[in-house]
Design a protein around this motif. Structure first.
Motif, PDB file in Angstrom:
ATOM      1  N   LEU A 124       0.839  -1.209   0.000  1.00  0.00           N
ATOM      2  CA  LEU A 124       0.000   0.000   0.000  1.00  0.00           C
ATOM      3  C   LEU A 124       0.869   1.252   0.000  1.00  0.00           C
ATOM      4  O   LEU A 124       0.600   2.219  -0.710  1.00  0.00           O
ATOM      5  CB  LEU A 124      -0.914   0.015   1.231  1.00  0.00           C
ATOM      6  N   ASP A 125       1.913   1.224   0.814  1.00  0.00           N
ATOM      7  CA  ASP A 125       2.834   2.350   0.894  1.00  0.00           C
ATOM      8  C   ASP A 125       3.520   2.581  -0.461  1.00  0.00           C
ATOM      9  O   ASP A 125       3.633   3.711  -0.931  1.00  0.00           O
ATOM     10  CB  ASP A 125       3.851   2.048   2.007  1.00  0.00           C
ATOM     11  N   TYR A 126       3.947   1.491  -1.112  1.00  0.00           N
ATOM     12  CA  TYR A 126       4.580   1.607  -2.430  1.00  0.00           C
ATOM     13  C   TYR A 126       3.628   2.271  -3.431  1.00  0.00           C
ATOM     14  O   TYR A 126       4.023   3.149  -4.195  1.00  0.00           O
ATOM     15  CB  TYR A 126       4.958   0.222  -2.980  1.00  0.00           C
ATOM     16  N   LEU A 127       2.380   1.824  -3.437  1.00  0.00           N
ATOM     17  CA  LEU A 127       1.420   2.362  -4.405  1.00  0.00           C
ATOM     18  C   LEU A 127       1.227   3.854  -4.180  1.00  0.00           C
ATOM     19  O   LEU A 127       1.196   4.634  -5.128  1.00  0.00           O
ATOM     20  CB  LEU A 127       0.081   1.614  -4.292  1.00  0.00           C
ATOM     21  N   CYS A 128       1.110   4.249  -2.910  1.00  0.00           N
ATOM     22  CA  CYS A 128       0.910   5.674  -2.633  1.00  0.00           C
ATOM     23  C   CYS A 128       2.130   6.479  -3.049  1.00  0.00           C
ATOM     24  O   CYS A 128       2.019   7.544  -3.655  1.00  0.00           O
ATOM     25  CB  CYS A 128       0.592   5.892  -1.154  1.00  0.00           C
ATOM     26  N   ARG A 129       3.321   5.967  -2.777  1.00  0.00           N
ATOM     27  CA  ARG A 129       4.520   6.735  -3.131  1.00  0.00           C
ATOM     28  C   ARG A 129       4.778   6.754  -4.624  1.00  0.00           C
ATOM     29  O   ARG A 129       5.354   7.682  -5.157  1.00  0.00           O
ATOM     30  CB  ARG A 129       5.730   6.209  -2.352  1.00  0.00           C
ATOM     31  N   LEU A 130       4.353   5.669  -5.329  1.00  0.00           N
ATOM     32  CA  LEU A 130       4.542   5.635  -6.784  1.00  0.00           C
ATOM     33  C   LEU A 130       3.645   6.629  -7.503  1.00  0.00           C
ATOM     34  O   LEU A 130       4.032   7.198  -8.514  1.00  0.00           O
ATOM     35  CB  LEU A 130       4.217   4.240  -7.328  1.00  0.00           C
ATOM     36  N   PHE A 131       2.429   6.810  -6.986  1.00  0.00           N
ATOM     37  CA  PHE A 131       1.450   7.581  -7.756  1.00  0.00           C
ATOM     38  C   PHE A 131       1.133   8.963  -7.192  1.00  0.00           C
ATOM     39  O   PHE A 131       0.582   9.792  -7.902  1.00  0.00           O
ATOM     40  CB  PHE A 131       0.143   6.781  -7.883  1.00  0.00           C
ATOM     41  N   LEU A 132       1.406   9.186  -5.917  1.00  0.00           N
ATOM     42  CA  LEU A 132       0.845  10.382  -5.280  1.00  0.00           C
ATOM     43  C   LEU A 132       1.892  11.359  -4.785  1.00  0.00           C
ATOM     44  O   LEU A 132       2.978  10.977  -4.356  1.00  0.00           O
ATOM     45  CB  LEU A 132      -0.017   9.979  -4.086  1.00  0.00           C
ATOM     46  N   GLY A 133       1.504  12.606  -4.806  1.00  0.00           N
ATOM     47  CA  GLY A 133       2.268  13.670  -4.164  1.00  0.00           C
ATOM     48  C   GLY A 133       1.280  14.753  -3.784  1.00  0.00           C
ATOM     49  O   GLY A 133       0.069  14.597  -4.006  1.00  0.00           O
ATOM     50  N   PRO A 134       1.761  15.866  -3.233  1.00  0.00           N
ATOM     51  CA  PRO A 134       0.858  16.978  -2.934  1.00  0.00           C
ATOM     52  C   PRO A 134       0.098  17.397  -4.198  1.00  0.00           C
ATOM     53  O   PRO A 134       0.675  17.428  -5.284  1.00  0.00           O
ATOM     54  CB  PRO A 134       1.813  18.074  -2.449  1.00  0.00           C
ATOM     55  N   TRP A 278       9.971  -2.745  -9.585  1.00  0.00           N
ATOM     56  CA  TRP A 278      11.306  -3.332  -9.401  1.00  0.00           C
ATOM     57  C   TRP A 278      12.364  -2.272  -9.158  1.00  0.00           C
ATOM     58  O   TRP A 278      13.287  -2.450  -8.376  1.00  0.00           O
ATOM     59  CB  TRP A 278      11.696  -4.195 -10.609  1.00  0.00           C
ATOM     60  N   LYS A 279      12.233  -1.140  -9.841  1.00  0.00           N
ATOM     61  CA  LYS A 279      13.200  -0.070  -9.625  1.00  0.00           C
ATOM     62  C   LYS A 279      13.005   0.558  -8.254  1.00  0.00           C
ATOM     63  O   LYS A 279      13.937   1.051  -7.639  1.00  0.00           O
ATOM     64  CB  LYS A 279      13.008   1.022 -10.700  1.00  0.00           C
ATOM     65  N   PHE A 280      11.774   0.535  -7.805  1.00  0.00           N
ATOM     66  CA  PHE A 280      11.360   1.314  -6.655  1.00  0.00           C
ATOM     67  C   PHE A 280      11.552   0.578  -5.335  1.00  0.00           C
ATOM     68  O   PHE A 280      11.885   1.168  -4.315  1.00  0.00           O
ATOM     69  CB  PHE A 280       9.873   1.619  -6.861  1.00  0.00           C
ATOM     70  N   LYS A 281      11.331  -0.730  -5.355  1.00  0.00           N
ATOM     71  CA  LYS A 281      11.234  -1.441  -4.077  1.00  0.00           C
ATOM     72  C   LYS A 281      12.567  -1.544  -3.348  1.00  0.00           C
ATOM     73  O   LYS A 281      13.631  -1.525  -3.970  1.00  0.00           O
ATOM     74  CB  LYS A 281      10.625  -2.829  -4.295  1.00  0.00           C
ATOM     75  N   GLN A 282      12.491  -1.644  -2.035  1.00  0.00           N
ATOM     76  CA  GLN A 282      13.683  -1.913  -1.226  1.00  0.00           C
ATOM     77  C   GLN A 282      14.178  -3.309  -1.603  1.00  0.00           C
ATOM     78  O   GLN A 282      13.380  -4.254  -1.613  1.00  0.00           O
ATOM     79  CB  GLN A 282      13.322  -1.921   0.264  1.00  0.00           C
ATOM     80  N   PRO A 283      15.468  -3.461  -1.893  1.00  0.00           N
ATOM     81  CA  PRO A 283      15.942  -4.772  -2.360  1.00  0.00           C
ATOM     82  C   PRO A 283      15.597  -5.929  -1.398  1.00  0.00           C
ATOM     83  O   PRO A 283      15.199  -6.997  -1.831  1.00  0.00           O
ATOM     84  CB  PRO A 283      17.455  -4.581  -2.471  1.00  0.00           C
ATOM     85  N   TYR A 284      15.746  -5.680  -0.099  1.00  0.00           N
ATOM     86  CA  TYR A 284      15.555  -6.778   0.857  1.00  0.00           C
ATOM     87  C   TYR A 284      14.253  -6.618   1.636  1.00  0.00           C
ATOM     88  O   TYR A 284      14.202  -6.839   2.834  1.00  0.00           O
ATOM     89  CB  TYR A 284      16.747  -6.853   1.810  1.00  0.00           C
TER      90      TYR A 284
END
Ligand SMILES: *Cc1c(COP(=O)(O)O)cnc(C)c1O
Length: 400
Positions: A124-134, A278-284
């Motif tokens: 959920l956090d990934y989706l929000c950070r990928l798509f949203l900003g102020p 894949w580019k975005f996620k924390q590797p581990y």
């Protein structure tokens, strides 16, 4: 210089973030109530009362490579998930075949479109950070799960609320109106993500196919949270991801597989989103223990299903029994919990859900209570083992 000088450097959109109310740890509560932990009937967080499959503890004990970093591509886990989803689809196809028509030849979800996370919270956090900003917004359908608005606010986005109706159904027309008024710039912000939950938490109801299909016509990403889908009579919409470029499904090992404490969830995404993730996620992001436990759970999926079936039977029994408690009005549920309105609970003169929660807590029975719009005077009871239901029911009747 004073601390306030440095505080003024903080990200401004975090200033009016609401405080998260943490739940009291189980051990602390046990001490406070003076009741041993194993005597507490914990029906407040929708956890699996049977816990993980015994093979999970065995696999965790036997694993010898905790000193090695996890596989950033999560290959083995993703393959096991793909096989699991294919199997689930085949079984649901068979179930339908015995009824009406069926499409058991539906293609399986490819490994390439599955991404595990540190609980679905991380997805959920990934989706929000990928798509949203102020300047951006999510559409939320309260009353529902709190994490969607929490994650949206963390990235400075707005939360546009489209309230559910009295039966807690999603108001599809109102969502259409909202999106079209945003397109005509009558909304100051742009809605990009629509969060839906089926079965919904805490109301337990299912989002019908026809509503989901209509909502998928909107120019937004639809995030369908299926945390409780294993407990529903209906089947998962996972294969729909193959046909809709704006649908993300999220699922979890926390509820049906009983490993909430290990944090493992996964998303099923449209193909175009994967390179970004894949580019975005924390590797581990998924730790080794969660991976070992998840793989062991999937190896025993049949037995886990037997447990899920047992919980479903118990949910139906709990629901019927709650209807006989004079001050409770339970709502039907397709999940592993039942929401109830509390009317005329007169103990200690206050007559509300909070008083009932406290009265039950004194007896070592934990339930969740709500006192907010749409959930006035409500409690949510997770489905426990039969003997836990019996203890709960005895206490509810004693309090009548
Ligand atoms: C419990 C729950 C989850 C699971 O979250 P995890 O981070 O995987 O433990 C997701 N969505 C809803 C609606 C839930 O109630």
């Amino acid at each position: 210089m004073e601390a306030t000088t440095f505080q003024s450097l903080l990200n401004p959109h975090l200033a009016d973030l609401e405080e998260y109310t943490p739940i009291q740890p189980f051990e602390v509560l046990s001490q406070r109530l003076g009741i041993p932990a194993h005597d507490i009937v914990k029906l407040d967080a929708n956890e699996n009362p049977y816990g993980a499959h015994p093979a999970v503890a065995e696999a965790l004990a036997e694993y010898a490579y905790y000193h090695i970093y996890p596989d950033p591509q999560q290959t083995e886990l993703r393959q096991a998930l793909a096989a699991h989803l294919e199997n689930e689809q085949r079984l649901s196809g068979n179930a339908k075949e015995s009824g009406e028509s069926a499409n058991s030849a539906a293609p399986a979800v490819p490994v390439e479109q599955i991404l595990p996370g540190h609980g679905t919270d991380e997805i959920l956090d990934y989706l929000c950070r990928l798509f949203l900003g102020p300047g951006d917004a999510i559409i939320n359908t309260p009353p529902t799960f709190g994490m969607y608005s929490f994650d949206a606010k963390l990235v400075g986005a707005e939360v546009l609320e489209v309230w559910r109706d009295d039966g807690y159904h999603v108001d599809v027309n109102a969502i259409f109106d909202l999106v079209s008024s945003a397109a005509q710039k009558r909304e100051p912000v742009l809605p990009k993500l629509l969060f839906l939950t089926s079965p919904n938490n805490p109301t337990g109801n299912w989002l019908p196919d026809k509503d989901l299909l209509r909502l998928l016509e909107l120019p937004v990403i639809v995030v369908l949270d299926e945390a409780y889908v294993e407990f529903a009579v209906e089947t998962s919409r996972t294969p729909w991801v193959l046909e809709h470029d704006n649908l993300v499904i999220i699922r979890t090992f926390s509820k049906s597989a009983g490993i909430a404490g290990l944090r493992l969830g996964y998303g099923i995404f449209p193909g175009w989103m994967m390179p970004l993730l894949w580019k975005f996620k924390q590797p581990y992001n998924v730790n080794v223990a969660a991976t070992v436990a998840g793989l062991a759970s999937l190896r025993h999926a049949d037995e886990m299903q037997t447990i899920v079936d047992k919980i479903r039977v118990e949910r139906d029994r709990l629901l019927r029994a709650l209807e006989d408690v004079p001050y409770l009005s339970p709502f039907p549920s397709g999940a592993n919990f039942v929401l109830c309105r509390v009317d005329n609970f007169k103990v200690e003169g206050s007559g509300d859900a909070a008083a009932l929660k406290i009265a039950l807590e004194r007896q070592g029975i934990l339930v969740r209570y709500y006192q907010k719009p749409g959930l006035d005077n409500c409690i949510r009871i997770s489905v426990g083992r039969p003997e836990q239901t019996d203890r709960l029911l005895a206490e509810l009747h004693r309090l009548a």
